[in-house]
Design a protein around this motif. Structure first.
Motif, PDB file in Angstrom:
ATOM      1  N   ARG A   1       0.838  -1.232  -0.163  1.00  0.00           N
ATOM      2  CA  ARG A   1       0.798   0.031  -0.361  1.00  0.00           C
ATOM      3  C   ARG A   1       1.027   0.825   0.432  1.00  0.00           C
TER       4      ARG A   1
ATOM      5  N   GLY B   1      -2.533  -3.134  -7.664  1.00  0.00           N
ATOM      6  CA  GLY B   1      -3.450  -1.989  -8.711  1.00  0.00           C
ATOM      7  C   GLY B   1      -2.719  -1.137  -8.021  1.00  0.00           C
ATOM      8  N   GLU B   2      -2.292  -1.018  -6.564  1.00  0.00           N
ATOM      9  CA  GLU B   2      -1.997   0.937  -5.682  1.00  0.00           C
ATOM     10  C   GLU B   2      -1.294   1.412  -6.709  1.00  0.00           C
TER      11      GLU B   2
ATOM     12  N   HIS C   1      -2.228   2.801  -9.644  1.00  0.00           N
ATOM     13  CA  HIS C   1      -3.104   3.842 -10.097  1.00  0.00           C
ATOM     14  C   HIS C   1      -2.109   5.140  -9.816  1.00  0.00           C
ATOM     15  N   ALA C   2      -1.155   5.351  -8.881  1.00  0.00           N
ATOM     16  CA  ALA C   2      -1.236   6.134  -8.524  1.00  0.00           C
ATOM     17  C   ALA C   2       0.316   6.305  -9.875  1.00  0.00           C
TER      18      ALA C   2
END
Ligand SMILES: Cc1ncc(C[n+]2csc(CCOP(=O)(O)OP(=O)(O)O)c2C)c(N)n1
Ligand code: SF4
Lengths: 368, 250
Positions: B71, B103-104, B107-108
């Motif tokens: 995360r 995912g993190e 998208h970042a």
């Protein structure tokens, strides 16, 4: 400023701004997407930060990162979203960072429904994520109270360095009521230099701050958990809030109910009074800490035959009610959990049946 | 005359817990040197991963946050959005970034968050004892692929630098390694470029470092260096994959 007519979800967004919180991260979910929609317009006007994250998991860590810098930050979601955020919430509580979460509950489990529910009582009050942590849980029964609770949540989160959650339901989020906003709060947490990762250069100490949750040494971890427990005990001592209703009467039945459900109970109590039947109510405004003493005292009144936990969940709060009543009276549960809110008539009927029974129901009573 | 070899100010005096021959230590040092050279220690926040580098904050002398597994890019997003003046980097392994945290990071990077990721690809889950990662090579034996990674069942190893450079959002992405001095010089240059783009507020930046885990590869430090050169580098090719400069020119 006078009263304005506002939808609960929008009022919650506005209340956060007036509490000096200009940072909001969220992921859309019914029935609270209006908070994000409102703040996507409003925050840029006041120089704030609005970001729609890629998932509730990510959002909870955006909150963590921002909170760990000592900035006021909050998010709103609904039940399935809060499940995903629970990982982050556990870390934030462990790292002792202040942050505010709002759960506008919908029916579950799973995708459930989008109508009002109170089925996340356990999740909010007993954990949700892993480990020994607690959230300070506030439950508004209307839009005005939601505004006041949101504004109180930020200073409380900072005082305890712990996440605070506002537990509302779909009705609170969706209904329009007149609200009056209290004065703006002063914005910045005061003691953050001791712990926040806000850039070493800005601090007198000149030492790095580290926000972490890994504690491998068993003694140190135990001490850490004892410290957390101390905070939760302090909340139990200082932060219990509840509203008594009709407790001066010689009631035969005592209702414990919160949020939207308590408003219906109030109508039922008024209507019963007209029929000459007295029922009292303790409405918890904080669910953790829970108004145990108030409930025990109210249950102990001579005239009181039975205590009924009325909730839009299949018997969750009733466990705390039983614990509070300590076997002094029989404790019953009444409720629904599909999205329909019980009517005053249904509650009147239920209360009458509980009170008229000759041998009190003992179904939920552990020691009574 | 002559150059003095000193400990960077941004590096603490603690001995690391890394195994002999592990390249985490070299990468830490490069980061610390760059932070010193840029003079940004007082406004830097690092984010430690869940992985062997979880205790990275013990080895640096500036603010740190410790993420949950995967995360870190979401935490970095939170920091940069509310405090754009801070210099923020995440330090992540391949299990952390390319598996649980995919995912993190995507998208970042796609939002063009103005932070830097140092991505340490050692093809295994080091901390938990050498299980298979999305980056494990075909046929590579690990504790959860005892017969070697079977690509029919598991697919081919993920190429993070390539994958992220397909994003249309401008960014800086380079793959480096630190298995010999000339590579180390290039790796440091890439880290400095990445931090500089961030400080200029230009783009997301990621430096993938092809790294070693002699302990879980069951190799000596020297064998690990050779295996990296012979097996990993042909697949994980070094070089610049994306640059905000080339995009502006083209
Ligand atoms: C949610 C969660 N799942 C699993 C783990 C266990 N875990 C700790 S480290 C790790 C893998 C780390 O591997 P990598 O990111 O490649 O870093 P390395 O240790 O190789 O540097 C795992 C699976 C965890 N801590 N949290
Ligand atoms: S287990 Fe591997 S990655 Fe971890 S410290 Fe040892 S060599 Fe390095």
């Amino acid at each position: 400023m006078g009263k304005v007519l506002m939808k609960g979800n929008e009022a919650i967004g506005e209340a956060a701004i007036r509490a000096g919180c200009l940072n909001y991260f969220a992921y859309p979910i019914t029935p609270q997407s209006e908070v994000a929609e409102y703040l996507s317009r409003r925050l840029p006007e006041v120089g704030g930060v609005f970001l729609q994250g890629e998932s509730e998991v990510a959002v909870s860590y955006m909150i963590f990162g921002a909170a760990a810098c000592g900035e006021r930050v909050f998010t709103t979601s609904s039940s399935p979203g809060i499940s995903l955020m629970s990982e982050g919430i556990s870390y934030i509580a462990a790292a002792q960072c202040p942050a505010v979460f709002v759960n506008i509950m919908r029916g579950g489990p799973g995708l459930g429904g989008i109508l009002p529910s109170q089925a996340d009582y356990f999740q909010a009050t007993k954990g949700g994520g892993h480990g020994d942590y607690r959230l300070l849980v506030m439950a508004p029964a209307g839009v005005q109270e939601a505004v006041e609770m949101v504004m109180r949540a930020f200073p409380l989160a900072e005082e305890y360095r712990n996440p605070v959650i506002i537990l509302g339901d779909g009705l609170i989020g969706q209904m329009m009521e007149p609200v009056e906003f209290p004065d703006h709060l002063s914005s910045k947490p005061s003691n953050k230099d001791e712990w926040a990762t806000n850039g070493m250069a800005t601090r007198k100490s000149g030492r790095p701050n580290i926000v972490r949750t890994l504690i491998l040494d068993p003694n140190t971890l135990n001490e850490h958990n004892l410290h957390l427990k101390e905070k939760y005990e302090r909340m139990k001592r200082d932060e219990v809030r509840y509203e008594p209703y009709n407790l001066e009467a010689d009631y035969r039945g005592l209702i414990v109910s919160y949020g939207t459900m308590s408003r219906v109970c109030r109508s039922a109590i008024d209507a019963l009074k007209e029929q000459g039947v007295e029922v009292g109510m303790v409405r918890p405004q904080t669910l953790f800490p829970f108004p145990e003493k108030a409930i025990e005292e109210a249950a102990s009144k001579e005239s009181c035959e039975v205590v009924v936990s009325i909730e839009m969940s299949m018997g969750q709060m009733v466990e705390d009610v039983e614990r509070s009543v300590r076997g002094r009276r029989p404790v019953e549960w009444y409720g629904t959990c599909g999205g329909d809110v019980p009517t005053p008539e249904e509650i009147m009927e239920a209360m009458k049946s509980f009170m008229s029974s000759e041998s009190p129901h003992l179904v939920h009573s552990s020691t009574g | 005359m002559g150059k003095e070899f000193t400990r960077p100010q941004a590096l603490s005096e603690q001995h690391t817990h890394y195994c002999p021959g592990c390249t985490h230590g070299i990468i830490h040092r490069l980061i610390a040197q760059v932070i010193d050279e840029l003079g940004v220690r007082g406004r830097t926040v690092g984010i430690a991963p869940v992985g062997c580098a979880v205790l990275a904050y013990n080895y640096f002398t500036f603010d740190f946050q410790e993420a949950a597994h995967g995360r870190a890019p979401a935490m970095a997003t939170g920091i940069k959005r509310v405090r754009p003046d801070l210099m923020v980097f995440t330090y992540q392994g391949d299990g952390d970034l390319a598996s649980i945290g995919m995912g993190e990071i995507v998208h970042a990077a796609n939002r063009g968050e103005k932070f830097t990721t140092i991505f340490v690809n050692n093809t295994v889950y080091g901390m938990t004892g050498g299980q298979m990662a999305p980056t494990t090579m075909p046929g590579q034996r690990t504790t959860t692929s005892p017969l070697g990674r079977n690509i029919d069942e598991i697919g081919m190893p993920l190429k993070v630098a390539e994958l992220l450079s397909t994003l249309e959002t401008p960014g800086y992405i380079e793959r480096v390694t630190v298995i010999k001095p000339s590579y180390i010089v290039r790796a440091k240059r890439a880290i400095k470029r990445a931090f500089t783009y961030q400080l200029q507020g230009r783009c997301f930046s990621l430096v993938e470092v092809v790294s070693t885990c002699p302990t879980n590869w069951g190799l000596t430090p020297m064998e690990a260096v050779n295996w990296t050169a012979d097996v990993l580098l042909p697949y994980y090719q070094l070089g610049e994959y994306k640059s905000p400069d080339t995009r502006e020119e083209g």
